[in-house]
Motif scaffolding. Structure first.
Motif, PDB file in Angstrom:
ATOM      1  N   ALA A 196      11.451   2.583  11.097  1.00 27.51           N
ATOM      2  CA  ALA A 196      11.102   1.176  10.849  1.00 27.51           C
ATOM      3  C   ALA A 196      10.518   0.989   9.450  1.00 27.51           C
ATOM      4  CB  ALA A 196      10.113   0.679  11.899  1.00 27.51           C
ATOM      5  N   PHE A 197       9.636   1.892   9.042  1.00 29.04           N
ATOM      6  CA  PHE A 197       8.913   1.700   7.777  1.00 29.04           C
ATOM      7  C   PHE A 197       9.494   2.525   6.625  1.00 29.04           C
ATOM      8  CE2 PHE A 197       5.905   0.385  11.019  1.00 29.04           C
ATOM      9  CZ  PHE A 197       5.266  -0.708  10.462  1.00 29.04           C
ATOM     10  N   GLY A 198      10.402   3.458   6.947  1.00 27.06           N
ATOM     11  CA  GLY A 198      10.922   4.338   5.908  1.00 27.06           C
ATOM     12  C   GLY A 198       9.828   5.193   5.294  1.00 27.06           C
ATOM     13  N   ALA A 199       8.912   5.638   6.150  1.00 20.46           N
ATOM     14  CA  ALA A 199       7.736   6.357   5.637  1.00 20.46           C
ATOM     15  C   ALA A 199       7.573   7.692   6.356  1.00 20.46           C
ATOM     16  CB  ALA A 199       6.477   5.522   5.840  1.00 20.46           C
ATOM     17  N   ARG A 250       4.156  -2.395  16.914  1.00 17.85           N
ATOM     18  CA  ARG A 250       3.912  -3.823  17.110  1.00 17.85           C
ATOM     19  C   ARG A 250       4.052  -4.577  15.768  1.00 17.85           C
ATOM     20  NH1 ARG A 250       3.962  -8.471  19.057  1.00 17.85           N
ATOM     21  NH2 ARG A 250       2.162  -9.815  18.772  1.00 17.85           N
ATOM     22  N   LEU A 251       3.483  -3.992  14.753  1.00 17.32           N
ATOM     23  CA  LEU A 251       3.503  -4.596  13.429  1.00 17.32           C
ATOM     24  C   LEU A 251       4.934  -4.712  12.901  1.00 17.32           C
ATOM     25  CD1 LEU A 251       1.487  -5.510  11.212  1.00 17.32           C
ATOM     26  CD2 LEU A 251       1.380  -3.152  10.464  1.00 17.32           C
ATOM     27  N   ALA A 252       5.740  -3.679  13.143  1.00 14.47           N
ATOM     28  CA  ALA A 252       7.142  -3.715  12.700  1.00 14.47           C
ATOM     29  C   ALA A 252       7.870  -4.859  13.411  1.00 14.47           C
ATOM     30  CB  ALA A 252       7.819  -2.380  13.003  1.00 14.47           C
ATOM     31  N   PHE A 302       7.562  -3.089   2.637  1.00 18.15           N
ATOM     32  CA  PHE A 302       6.146  -2.884   2.313  1.00 18.15           C
ATOM     33  C   PHE A 302       5.982  -1.724   1.329  1.00 18.15           C
ATOM     34  CE2 PHE A 302       5.273  -4.362   6.929  1.00 18.15           C
ATOM     35  CZ  PHE A 302       5.399  -5.696   6.562  1.00 18.15           C
ATOM     36  N   GLY A 303       6.986  -0.832   1.295  1.00 23.56           N
ATOM     37  CA  GLY A 303       6.925   0.295   0.361  1.00 23.56           C
ATOM     38  C   GLY A 303       5.920   1.373   0.744  1.00 23.56           C
ATOM     39  N   PRO A 363       0.821  -1.212   0.000  1.00 24.97           N
ATOM     40  CA  PRO A 363       0.000   0.000   0.000  1.00 24.97           C
ATOM     41  C   PRO A 363       0.856   1.265   0.000  1.00 24.97           C
ATOM     42  CG  PRO A 363       0.124  -0.899   2.208  1.00 24.97           C
ATOM     43  CD  PRO A 363       0.781  -1.899   1.304  1.00 24.97           C
ATOM     44  N   ARG A 364       0.373   2.313  -0.600  1.00 24.28           N
ATOM     45  CA  ARG A 364       1.100   3.590  -0.527  1.00 24.28           C
ATOM     46  C   ARG A 364       0.813   4.294   0.797  1.00 24.28           C
ATOM     47  NH1 ARG A 364       0.408   8.979  -2.616  1.00 24.28           N
ATOM     48  NH2 ARG A 364       2.428   9.890  -2.139  1.00 24.28           N
TER      49      ARG A 364
END
Lengths: 466, 466
Positions: free
Chosen positions: B259-262, B219-221, B234-235, B207-208
Motif C-alpha cells: 500500500a505504501f511502497g515502504a 486503516r490509513l491506507a 506520501f513518499g 515524512p521519510r
C-alpha cells in the motif's frame, strides 16, 4: 539581587538545571518585578535584534518590510515599532502555499527543526508550525517559569487532559511540567470513552495541577458525576487553561472552581505564538492574565490602525516573539479582543494585565441589527441561571431583511416549570444583550459536549463566515 | 575500535551529543557486533547489578526473592538466573492495589518520577507505570539507536500516528526521533475525523519515516484511497510498528508494504517494558526482530518451567530491564508466544532473532476441539485471498457440547460470485487450521476499522476469558 535581567540573551538559552528556592514566589525575581520602563527598554533592543535576525534569514519578512522601507536598525522607539506592518494569517497561508510546507518565514536550517505541529484546519487549509530544537528547550523553560508563578512546584503531579496532536497547548504544559521537575501524566483527550478513563486516573493519581480547555473541564466534571464521583475528590489544587477564553468568563470560571474546588488560572494567546507561554494569571494575581512582556511583546491595538490603545482601553492583541528562532512572529495580528490595564498587581509582578482575559474574537462577534453580541456573554449569563443544564446553542438567521437571534438552552426543569424559566431567562438575556432574542429550552444533554473547544454559534445568514 | 562496550554502565547514562557518522550502519559498532558470549558475560554481571539495586530499594522484589532464598549475589550463571521466579501481571496489580498508585516495586524517589503512563485498562484495573527522569533520557537514546539501525537519520521527518496518552509506543518513537535529531510530527490517532486529517498532513510533509500500529496503517491506507490519494504518494520509506504482532504476519506486512511502497519494520515487546525499545528488525535484517540483549535481556522460555528453550524452539518471552531504574522488570512473564533462533544476521549484529516476531499470546490462542488456532493465522490467510475486503471476525461459540468456530469475512465480490468465494476460502481455511470452520461473507466495510489495535475474536463460550 543583580540589576541585570536574569539570563537575558538572544537567541535565548537557559540553564537547564536552575530551579528557584521553593519558597520564592518568582522564577526570575528581577525580570518579573523590575521597573517596567527599564524592562521595556531592554525589550526594545531585543525587538531590533529579533527583527534583524528575521530580516537576514527570511525572504518573507525582507519582502514585507522592504516594501514599506522598514529597516530593523531604525526601530529605536516603540512608536517606530508600531509602524511595522502586522502579519496576518492569510499572509502566512499564502507563504506556505508558495513555499511548502513551512513558508519562507522559517529562520532556522531544516536540521534545527524539532517538532512539526499546526492548526487543526477544520475549515480552510491548515497552517504548519515548525518549532526549533533550541526553541523547544526555551518553551519548556518559560512554561515552567509561569507554572511556578501559578504555584506549581517540583514533584507535583500535573495531569494534562487535552489532545496531544497538532494543538500545542498540551505539549507546552507537558514540557513546562517536565522542566519544573513535576510528574506529568500526559493523558490527552478526544477519543471515545477516554473521559471516563480520565476520571479513573484522576481519582487514582490525585494530581495537584491540571491542564485542559475550559469546556473539557466542565465535560469531565459532568462525566465524573455520572460515574458517581465528586470531582472535588480528585484533590486538584491548580487548574490552568488555554485554547478558549472560558477561564476568564466569570461564570465558566466559577463553575469550574466550584466543581473541582480548585484555583482556576487563565492563560494563552494564540496558536501561532504557542507553546511560548506569555499570558497568564498567577497565584497572587488570580484574575485575568498578566502579559509577561519579556517572553512575548504584547501590544493591544486599534484594529484599524494597529497602533496601541492606552491602558484601560479595548483593542486587539498584536504579538511579537522575543525568543522564537524558528518561525518568529513579528507583529502578528490576532483578531482577538481584549482590554488591558497597568496597575499594581498583588503578586508584585510589574506586567500589564488583561483583567477580563482575551474575551472574544473580532470575527466571533455577532453583528445583529447594528449591535455587537459576544457569545461569551451569553455563556456567562446562562451559567448563572438556576435550571440551566450546561449547554446551549446560538442560532442567527435572517427572516426577510431582519436578523433574528435564537438561543436554545438546556433546562433541567420539568415541563410545568419551563414557561417561567423561559420568560425570566429570555428577558434577562434580552436586557443584557440589548437585542431581541427568541429564547427556547431543550432537555438536558441535548447538545454535544466539547472534547476540545466549544462551537455554539450557528450563523445561518447568507454572509455567514462560518 | 575499543573492545570495551560503548557507554556500558548502570545506572545507564549516555552522551546526549553523540551521533554516529551517517554512513556507519551501527550506533554502537562494538556492542552490536561483538562476540555474543562476551556480551552475555557483561550482561550477566549487569543482571546481578540490577537485581542488587532492586533488592535494596523494592519491598516487592525483596519479599519475592527472600521467599525462595534467592540472593542477587548468587546469580553467577544464567542457569542461576533462570531460577529467579518470574513476575506476573497479577502480582503487579496486587502490589499497586496494596501500595497505590505505583506498587512497591518503584525503585526511585518520588521526585525522580518524570512521566506517568499505564495500561489502557479496557478490562480490569489498569496498571500504572512510573518512568524516571533519567530513564526517559535513556529511553530516547536506545530508541534512537534502534531507529538508526532501521536506516532513519538526522533530519528525517518522522510521523507518529498512534495515540499519545497512556500507551507508550508513540512516546518512545517520538523521544527516539527527537534524540536522533529528526523532525517529528506527533500527530496521534484515535479521534473522530483524525485519519482524514492525517492523510492531508502526510501528503503535505512527506515524512521519510512513520510509526503506528499495523492495523492503523491499513486503516490509513483505506482512508487515503477514499480521499483519492494513493498512499505511495506520501513518499514514506521506513514504517515501524509495535503494539500488535501484525508487522511480522507475512500478509499484513505485505499489505502495508504494498500500500505504501515502504519498508516495514516490526518492533516491540510489551507495555510494562516500554518504551525501552529492545526488539526490532533492522535495514540489513528486515524480517522478524533482533533481540538487543544489551538493552533488555530477553529469554524465550518454556511456559511451564520458565527455563529457556533451545534456539530454534517456541516458547514465551521473559523480559528483564537492564537500564530501567524506576520500575525495573526482572523476569517479567509476557504470556506471549514466539520462536527464537541464533544465526548470522545479514546486518552483522550478533543478536538472537525472533524470525516470526511475537506471533501471539498464550491467552489469545483459541483452543477449539483440542486444536490450537492463532487468530494471526486467519488474518494472514485471508489477506492472501482475492476478493477479501480487509476485515473479518472470528466467533467461537458452543452448541451443546461442541465448540464451533465461525469466520465472517468482508467480501468485495457481487452476490453471484460469493458462493464460489465462500466454498474455496472456507476449504482453504479449514485445511490450514485443521478444524472445522463455518465460513460466511459480509459486505465490505461491515466491521469497524481499528484506530489502535484490532479486536477480531468474539468468544461466546461460557469459559471465555474475554
Amino acid at each position: 539581587m543583580s540589576s541585570a535581567m536574569e539570563e537575558w540573551r538572544f537567541p535565548a538559552r537557559y540553564d537547564q538545571d536552575y530551579l528557584p528556592d521553593p519558597d520564592q514566589p518568582y522564577w526570575f525575581p528581577h525580570r518579573e518585578t523590575m521597573d517596567p520602563q527599564e524592562r521595556d527598554a531592554a525589550v526594545l533592543a531585543r525587538l531590533r535584534e529579533v527583527m534583524a535576525y528575521a530580516y537576514e534569514r527570511s525572504p518573507f519578512y525582507r519582502r514585507k518590510w522592504d516594501a514599506v522601507d522598514c529597516n530593523p536598525a531604525d526601530i529605536t522607539s516603540f512608536e517606530a515599532f508600531e509602524q511595522v506592518p502586522v502579519v496576518t494569517k492569510e499572509e502566512m497561508r499564502a507563504a506556505q502555499r508558495d513555499h511548502p510546507p513551512f513558508g519562507d518565514y522559517v529562520c532556522v536550517d531544516d536540521a534545527e527543526i524539532h517538532h512539526i505541529h499546526g492548526t487543526s484546519g477544520t475549515t480552510g487549509a491548515p497552517t504548519a508550525f515548525a518549532l526549533g530544537r533550541r526553541d523547544w528547550e526555551v518553551i519548556a523553560d518559560n512554561h515552567a517559569r509561569i507554572m511556578w508563578a501559578m504555584g506549581i512546584r517540583p514533584g507535583d503531579t500535573v495531569f494534562v487532559a487535552a489532545l496531544f496532536s497538532l494543538y500545542l497547548g498540551s505539549w507546552g504544559a507537558m514540557a513546562g511540567a517536565e522542566r519544573l521537575r513535576c510528574r506529568v501524566l500526559p493523558f490527552g483527550a478526544g477519543v471515545q470513552g477516554m473521559t471516563a478513563r480520565a476520571v479513573t486516573w484522576l481519582a487514582r493519581v490525585r494530581p495537584r495541577a491540571f491542564y485542559a480547555t475550559p469546556s473539557y473541564a466542565l465535560r469531565l466534571a459532568e462525566v465524573a458525576r455520572q460515574e458517581k464521583i465528586d470531582p472535588r475528590e480528585f484533590g486538584i489544587e491548580v487548574m490552568f487553561f488555554s485554547g478558549e477564553p472560558g477561564a476568564s468568563v466569570p461564570a465558566v470560571r466559577g463553575a469550574i472552581a466550584e466543581a473541582f474546588g480548585a484555583r482556576v488560572v487563565d492563560c494563552g494567546t494564540m496558536a501561532e505564538m504557542t507553546p511560548f507561554m506569555s499570558a497568564s494569571a498567577t497565584s497572587g494575581t488570580p484574575d485575568g492574565m498578566l502579559l509577561w512582556q519579556d517572553i512575548v511583546w504584547h501590544e493591544v491595538c486599534d484594529p484599524a490602525t494597529f497602533r496601541t490603545v492606552p491602558y484601560g482601553s479595548e483593542g486587539t492583541p498584536v504579538y511579537t516573539h522575543l525568543e522564537r528562532t524558528s518561525q518568529p512572529m513579528i507583529r502578528l495580528a490576532s483578531n482577538d479582543l481584549t482590554r488591558w490595564v497597568m496597575e499594581d498587581n498583588p503578586c508584585g509582578r510589574t506586567y500589564p494585565k488583561l483583567p477580563d482575559g482575551v474575551y472574544g474574537r473580532i470575527d466571533d462577534m455577532i453583528h445583529i441589527r447594528g449591535e455587537n453580541v459576544y457569545p461569551t456573554e451569553v455563556d456567562n449569563y446562562l451559567r448563572g441561571v438556576p435550571g440551566y443544564a450546561g449547554e446551549h446553542q446560538i442560532v442567527v438567521s435572517r427572516a426577510g431583511t431582519m436578523d433574528e437571534m435564537t438561543v436554545r438552552a438546556e433546562c433541567s426543569y420539568p415541563p410545568e416549570q419551563r414557561p417561567e424559566f423561559v420568560r425570566t431567562t429570555g428577558e434577562g438575556l434580552q436586557s443584557l444583550l440589548g437585542v431581541r432574542v427568541t429564547f427556547e429550552t431543550v432537555d438536558a444533554g441535548t447538545f454535544p459536549r466539547a472534547e476540545h473547544k466549544s462551537r455554539r454559534v450557528v450563523d445561518e445568514r447568507a454572509h455567514a463566515r462560518r
